[in-house]
Design a protein around this motif. Structure first.
Motif, PDB file in Angstrom:
ATOM      1  N   VAL A  32      26.828  30.932  67.168  1.00  0.00           N
ATOM      2  CA  VAL A  32      27.197  29.864  66.232  1.00  0.00           C
ATOM      3  C   VAL A  32      28.683  29.511  66.399  1.00  0.00           C
ATOM      4  O   VAL A  32      29.488  30.354  66.804  1.00  0.00           O
ATOM      5  CB  VAL A  32      26.912  30.264  64.755  1.00  0.00           C
ATOM      6  CG1 VAL A  32      25.424  30.245  64.481  1.00  0.00           C
ATOM      7  CG2 VAL A  32      27.527  31.607  64.404  1.00  0.00           C
ATOM      8  N   GLY A  33      29.011  28.276  66.035  1.00  0.00           N
ATOM      9  CA  GLY A  33      30.399  27.821  66.138  1.00  0.00           C
ATOM     10  C   GLY A  33      31.338  28.586  65.218  1.00  0.00           C
ATOM     11  O   GLY A  33      32.550  28.583  65.412  1.00  0.00           O
ATOM     12  N   GLU A  34      30.789  29.235  64.214  1.00  0.00           N
ATOM     13  CA  GLU A  34      31.607  30.030  63.296  1.00  0.00           C
ATOM     14  C   GLU A  34      32.075  31.324  63.950  1.00  0.00           C
ATOM     15  O   GLU A  34      32.988  31.973  63.448  1.00  0.00           O
ATOM     16  CB  GLU A  34      30.811  30.376  62.022  1.00  0.00           C
ATOM     17  CG  GLU A  34      30.562  29.210  61.073  1.00  0.00           C
ATOM     18  CD  GLU A  34      29.316  28.391  61.415  1.00  0.00           C
ATOM     19  OE1 GLU A  34      28.774  28.557  62.538  1.00  0.00           O
ATOM     20  OE2 GLU A  34      28.881  27.589  60.577  1.00  0.00           O
ATOM     21  N   ARG A  35      31.392  31.726  65.050  1.00  0.00           N
ATOM     22  CA  ARG A  35      31.767  32.977  65.746  1.00  0.00           C
ATOM     23  C   ARG A  35      31.589  32.770  67.243  1.00  0.00           C
ATOM     24  O   ARG A  35      30.624  33.235  67.843  1.00  0.00           O
ATOM     25  CB  ARG A  35      30.859  34.127  65.277  1.00  0.00           C
ATOM     26  CG  ARG A  35      31.289  34.747  63.958  1.00  0.00           C
ATOM     27  CD  ARG A  35      30.596  36.082  63.737  1.00  0.00           C
ATOM     28  NE  ARG A  35      29.150  35.925  63.667  1.00  0.00           N
ATOM     29  CZ  ARG A  35      28.489  35.704  62.524  1.00  0.00           C
ATOM     30  NH1 ARG A  35      29.131  35.608  61.387  1.00  0.00           N
ATOM     31  NH2 ARG A  35      27.177  35.576  62.540  1.00  0.00           N
ATOM     32  N   ILE A  47      28.101  25.764  73.285  1.00  0.00           N
ATOM     33  CA  ILE A  47      27.886  26.669  72.152  1.00  0.00           C
ATOM     34  C   ILE A  47      26.696  26.099  71.396  1.00  0.00           C
ATOM     35  O   ILE A  47      26.825  25.159  70.603  1.00  0.00           O
ATOM     36  CB  ILE A  47      29.137  26.719  71.240  1.00  0.00           C
ATOM     37  CG1 ILE A  47      30.406  27.036  72.049  1.00  0.00           C
ATOM     38  CG2 ILE A  47      28.938  27.704  70.082  1.00  0.00           C
ATOM     39  CD1 ILE A  47      30.392  28.352  72.777  1.00  0.00           C
ATOM     40  N   GLU A  48      25.503  26.607  71.681  1.00  0.00           N
ATOM     41  CA  GLU A  48      24.284  25.994  71.130  1.00  0.00           C
ATOM     42  C   GLU A  48      23.342  27.091  70.638  1.00  0.00           C
ATOM     43  O   GLU A  48      22.638  27.726  71.442  1.00  0.00           O
ATOM     44  CB  GLU A  48      23.619  25.107  72.192  1.00  0.00           C
ATOM     45  CG  GLU A  48      22.314  24.458  71.738  1.00  0.00           C
ATOM     46  CD  GLU A  48      22.419  23.786  70.363  1.00  0.00           C
ATOM     47  OE1 GLU A  48      21.991  24.418  69.366  1.00  0.00           O
ATOM     48  OE2 GLU A  48      22.945  22.670  70.265  1.00  0.00           O
ATOM     49  N   PRO A  49      23.335  27.343  69.317  1.00  0.00           N
ATOM     50  CA  PRO A  49      22.529  28.451  68.794  1.00  0.00           C
ATOM     51  C   PRO A  49      21.034  28.149  68.688  1.00  0.00           C
ATOM     52  O   PRO A  49      20.247  29.071  68.473  1.00  0.00           O
ATOM     53  CB  PRO A  49      23.123  28.668  67.391  1.00  0.00           C
ATOM     54  CG  PRO A  49      23.667  27.316  66.995  1.00  0.00           C
ATOM     55  CD  PRO A  49      24.132  26.679  68.265  1.00  0.00           C
ATOM     56  N   SER A  90      32.798  17.739  70.335  1.00  0.00           N
ATOM     57  CA  SER A  90      31.608  17.823  69.479  1.00  0.00           C
ATOM     58  C   SER A  90      31.175  16.421  69.116  1.00  0.00           C
ATOM     59  O   SER A  90      31.998  15.497  69.073  1.00  0.00           O
ATOM     60  CB  SER A  90      31.899  18.608  68.190  1.00  0.00           C
ATOM     61  OG  SER A  90      32.624  17.812  67.270  1.00  0.00           O
ATOM     62  N   SER A  91      29.858  16.263  68.874  1.00  0.00           N
ATOM     63  CA  SER A  91      29.382  15.041  68.224  1.00  0.00           C
ATOM     64  C   SER A  91      28.233  15.413  67.305  1.00  0.00           C
ATOM     65  O   SER A  91      27.329  16.159  67.696  1.00  0.00           O
ATOM     66  CB  SER A  91      28.954  13.966  69.239  1.00  0.00           C
ATOM     67  OG  SER A  91      27.765  14.300  69.892  1.00  0.00           O
ATOM     68  N   LEU A  92      28.291  14.941  66.088  1.00  0.00           N
ATOM     69  CA  LEU A  92      27.236  15.130  65.080  1.00  0.00           C
ATOM     70  C   LEU A  92      26.936  16.615  64.869  1.00  0.00           C
ATOM     71  O   LEU A  92      25.777  17.007  64.746  1.00  0.00           O
ATOM     72  CB  LEU A  92      25.953  14.373  65.490  1.00  0.00           C
ATOM     73  CG  LEU A  92      26.137  12.920  65.917  1.00  0.00           C
ATOM     74  CD1 LEU A  92      24.796  12.303  66.291  1.00  0.00           C
ATOM     75  CD2 LEU A  92      26.814  12.096  64.810  1.00  0.00           C
ATOM     76  N   LEU A 106      30.575  22.151  71.277  1.00  0.00           N
ATOM     77  CA  LEU A 106      29.861  22.740  70.146  1.00  0.00           C
ATOM     78  C   LEU A 106      28.573  21.976  69.918  1.00  0.00           C
ATOM     79  O   LEU A 106      28.592  20.737  69.899  1.00  0.00           O
ATOM     80  CB  LEU A 106      30.694  22.606  68.875  1.00  0.00           C
ATOM     81  CG  LEU A 106      31.946  23.437  68.774  1.00  0.00           C
ATOM     82  CD1 LEU A 106      32.593  23.207  67.435  1.00  0.00           C
ATOM     83  CD2 LEU A 106      31.607  24.910  68.954  1.00  0.00           C
ATOM     84  N   GLY A 107      27.483  22.685  69.722  1.00  0.00           N
ATOM     85  CA  GLY A 107      26.219  22.029  69.383  1.00  0.00           C
ATOM     86  C   GLY A 107      25.836  20.934  70.359  1.00  0.00           C
ATOM     87  O   GLY A 107      25.633  19.788  69.964  1.00  0.00           O
ATOM     88  N   SER A 108      25.674  21.295  71.615  1.00  0.00           N
ATOM     89  CA  SER A 108      25.399  20.287  72.659  1.00  0.00           C
ATOM     90  C   SER A 108      24.051  19.607  72.488  1.00  0.00           C
ATOM     91  O   SER A 108      23.814  18.553  73.085  1.00  0.00           O
ATOM     92  CB  SER A 108      25.423  20.950  74.044  1.00  0.00           C
ATOM     93  OG  SER A 108      26.644  21.596  74.253  1.00  0.00           O
TER      94      SER A 108
END
Ligand SMILES: C[S@@+](CC[C@H](N)C(=O)[O-])C[C@H]1O[C@@H](n2cnc3c(N)ncnc32)[C@H](O)[C@@H]1O
Length: 229
Positions: free
Chosen positions: A112-115, A85-87, A128-130, A65-67
């Motif tokens: 987004v990580g929400e979807r 997963i990086e919007p 994930s980190s931060l 998530l959020g790389s």
């Protein structure tokens, strides 16, 4: 929307590429991409011990998530496949370059990580980190992580969290919350992520707090751990 590793996107269309639920800001998006690229080594120097522990023995296929610009590529096994997963489209070019350097087979999913657009029980490991500090709805993101993990799969995380009440770090988090969130695109230093992960319905959660000593005082209280689906 998914973007592949092989087709770089023209800069002018970057903003329009942000998925529903994520507001890409041209100036702050570029600033954050440059900040995490420039400061990544320093941040990781503080977090490395915990990351090495919780990201040990990752399988060859990982969802992250959020790389960002690729701070955690170094923890993946040789020849790994990463689904990022990086919007934020402003992160993508640097993330692709870093993955090429590290010989990681990268797929960016601009959602987004929400979807998350991955099937139920399809992932063996999520990291994930931060990131849980920045997503709009961390409880929804944790529910999505649980949904995409196969039974017994692991979520390994290293995040920064709210400090204990009535401490100088807590006061700094309170005072600086608005400018901090503005600069770092929604990041909150006031989230009790330990409680959130514990109440997210995982089979087991192993989490520990630690402190770093950086000049970014609101950022100094951290947790790291692993949750099993
Ligand atoms: C502080 S950066 C951390 C980047 C990287 N993980 C690191 O440790 O350097 C937060 C990242 O989360 C991403 N992000 C923000 N909102 C998100 C969301 N709703 N779902 C998934 N990722 C998100 C941002 O684009 C950014 O790359």
């Amino acid at each position: 929307m998914t973007t592949s590793t092989t087709r770089p996107v023209p800069k002018t269309t970057l903003r329009r590429l942000a998925p529903v639920g994520f507001k890409a800001h041209p100036a702050r998006g570029r600033f954050n991409s440059t900040f995490f690229w420039g400061m990544g080594g320093y941040i990781n120097w503080h977090m490395h011990k915990s990351k090495a522990k919780v990201y040990a023995d990752l399988p060859s296929s990982v969802v992250e998530l959020g790389s960002g610009v690729g701070a955690n590529l170094r923890y993946l096994p040789a020849g790994a496949r990463l689904t990022a997963i990086e919007p934020n489209p402003y992160m993508h070019a640097r993330l692709r370059r870093a993955a090429r350097r590290r010989r990681v087979d990268l797929e960016i999913r601009s959602v987004v990580g929400e979807r998350i657009d991955l099937p139920d029980a399809s992932a063996e490991a999520v990291i994930s980190s931060l990131v849980l500090c920045t997503v709009t709805d961390p409880a929804a993101v944790l529910a999505e992580i649980r949904r995409i993990l196969r039974p017994g799969g692991r979520f390994s995380f290293a995040e920064h969290v709210v400090a204990k009440p009535r401490t100088p770090t807590r006061w700094s988090q309170r005072i600086l919350r608005r400018p901090w969130a503005w600069v770092f695109e929604g990041c909150s230093c006031e989230r009790d992520l330990t409680s959130l992960v514990r109440s997210a319905g995982f089979t087991s959660v192993d989490v520990y707090p630690y402190r770093i000593h950086s000049p970014f005082v609101p950022f100094n209280t951290h947790i790291a751990g692993t949750a099993i689906a």
